[in-house]
Design an enzyme around this catalytic site. Structure first.
Site, short mmCIF file in Angstrom:
data_model
loop_
_atom_site.label_atom_id
_atom_site.label_comp_id
_atom_site.label_asym_id
_atom_site.label_seq_id
_atom_site.Cartn_x
_atom_site.Cartn_y
_atom_site.Cartn_z
N SER A 38 20.25 24.99 13.69
CA SER A 38 18.93 25.03 13.33
C SER A 38 18.30 26.31 13.84
CB SER A 38 17.98 23.71 13.93
OG SER A 38 18.11 23.78 15.30
N ASP A 328 8.15 24.39 18.73
CA ASP A 328 8.48 22.96 18.85
C ASP A 328 9.26 22.74 19.91
OD1 ASP A 328 11.26 23.30 18.27
OD2 ASP A 328 10.92 22.38 16.02
N HIS A 331 12.67 24.90 19.62
CA HIS A 331 13.12 26.18 18.88
C HIS A 331 11.97 27.06 19.21
CE1 HIS A 331 14.70 22.91 15.98
NE2 HIS A 331 15.58 23.78 16.45
#
Length: 367
Positions: A38, A328, A331
């Site tokens: 991600s 977040d 990240h």
């Protein structure tokens, strides 16, 4: 019978050259390929039935369209910023229907949120593109490009391309430490687990090499215990979670040694070490020196440190994303990613070994 000529060349030869030029367009710009999780996924998971998606607001709030793109960021992510520094357009997700024709020559992003080195990492996300499939898609990509520019030009495109590989963090966060007494933690003590995943990672990198990659940036893990998600679950007073920090401290040196061993075996600096832990630790340990107000609290989230659950429209949301290291619970913000990419471009050998990306681009442009 007279043969029609043009500047002394037979017209049929001229026509053949024109047909070849149309059939096999020239490749000039350097291609860029992205593999991993991600941290570098730019939208592949949007096309999959999985919960590991960033396709809802406020993701993308600072992207040029101000809409979610599938990037786990408020704006651009690391591959976007590398593409900008290369003077290239961003790579498209491999699953994007827009990735066709000339757009294929830019490269492709095969990354998928939730995946790890091991195939059982991220099992809770179900339908994600694990590494064997990412590499299979890379093989399929080369077949598609061969139909566009021919096999020899495709081989050259891949050989000259820049590749980014980002793996490892999820093998701890979404596997070994996902739940107490996880299957892998019962199977392996941490030092043995790290040796195991390093051995598996080596196989992945050799497969990538055998598929033609010759210049690969390999990122280590960041300071895993310092992300807001881990602070929220494991920290008593805001200190980084010790066990996850230990995991990173074991993983990164063994990864870098493995890359050295591969380069020695190959006889060339194919794999470039990216010291992500050092890059992140700089602004996590002294956020104000980099213009951040916090390296512990996520901009978007809820609970302690905004580190619990997902970033959604119901979450707390900071007004100025540039002031936060983390977008977040897991990240980096776009601004943090810009600092990381700047270190990749110009950093000393403490950050990039044996050379930084600016040196790589200059060196390779001479070949």
């Amino acid at each position: 019978m007279a043969v029609a000529t043009f500047y002394g060349l037979p017209f049929t030869l001229i026509l053949s050259i024109l047909v070849l030029a149309i059939t096999f367009p020239s490749v000039t710009a350097r291609a860029f390929f992205v593999f991993g999780d991600s941290l570098v996924d730019n939208g592949n998971n949007n096309y999959l039935a999985t919960s590991a998606r960033a396709d809802s607001p406020p993701y993308g709030i600072d992207y040029p369209t101000h809409r979610p793109t599938g990037r786990f960021s408020n704006g651009f992510n690391m591959p976007d910023l590398i593409s900008q520094r290369m003077g290239a357009e961003p790579t498209l997700p491999y699953l994007s229907p827009q990735l066709r024709g000339q757009r294929l020559l830019v490269g492709a992003n095969f990354a998928s949120a939730g995946i790890g080195i091991l195939n059982d990492t991220g099992a809770q996300f179900a339908n994600i593109i694990r590494m064997p499939l990412q590499l299979e898609y890379f093989r399929q990509y080369q077949q598609r490009v061969s139909g566009l520019i021919g096999a020899s030009q495709t081989k050259k495109l891949v050989k000259n391309a820049l590749v980014l590989m980002t793996l490892g963090g999820n093998d701890f966060v979404n596997n070994y430490y996902l739940v107490p007494f996880s299957a892998r933690s019962r199977q392996y003590a941490l030092p043995n687990y790290v040796r195991f995943i390093i051995s598996e990672y080596k196989k992945i990198l050799m497969k990538l090499y055998n598929l033609g990659a010759r210049r690969v940036l390999v990122t280590g893990t960041g300071p895993l215990g310092c992300v807001p998600a881990e602070l929220a679950q494991r920290s008593q007073n805001g200190e980084c979670a010790a066990e996850l920090q230990r995991a990173a401290q074991l993983f990164n040196p063994q990864l870098y040694q493995m890359l050295d061993d591969l380069n020695s075996k190959i006889g060339s600096h194919v794999f470039i070490k990216v010291n992500s832990k050092k890059m992140h630790s700089d602004f996590i340990s002294d956020p104000r020196a980099y213009g951040f107000v916090s390296s512990k609290i996520a901009c978007c989230g809820q609970g302690p440190y905004n580190g619990l659950g997902l970033c959604t429209q119901l979450s707390n949301l900071c007004a100025n994303r540039d002031l936060y290291v983390f977008w977040d619970p897991f990240h980096p913000s776009e601004r943090a990613n810009k600092i990381i990419v700047e270190q990749m471009m110009t950093g000393s050998t403490e950050y990039m070994h044996p050379m930084n990306l600016s040196t790589i681009l200059a060196l390779d442009s001479q070949n």
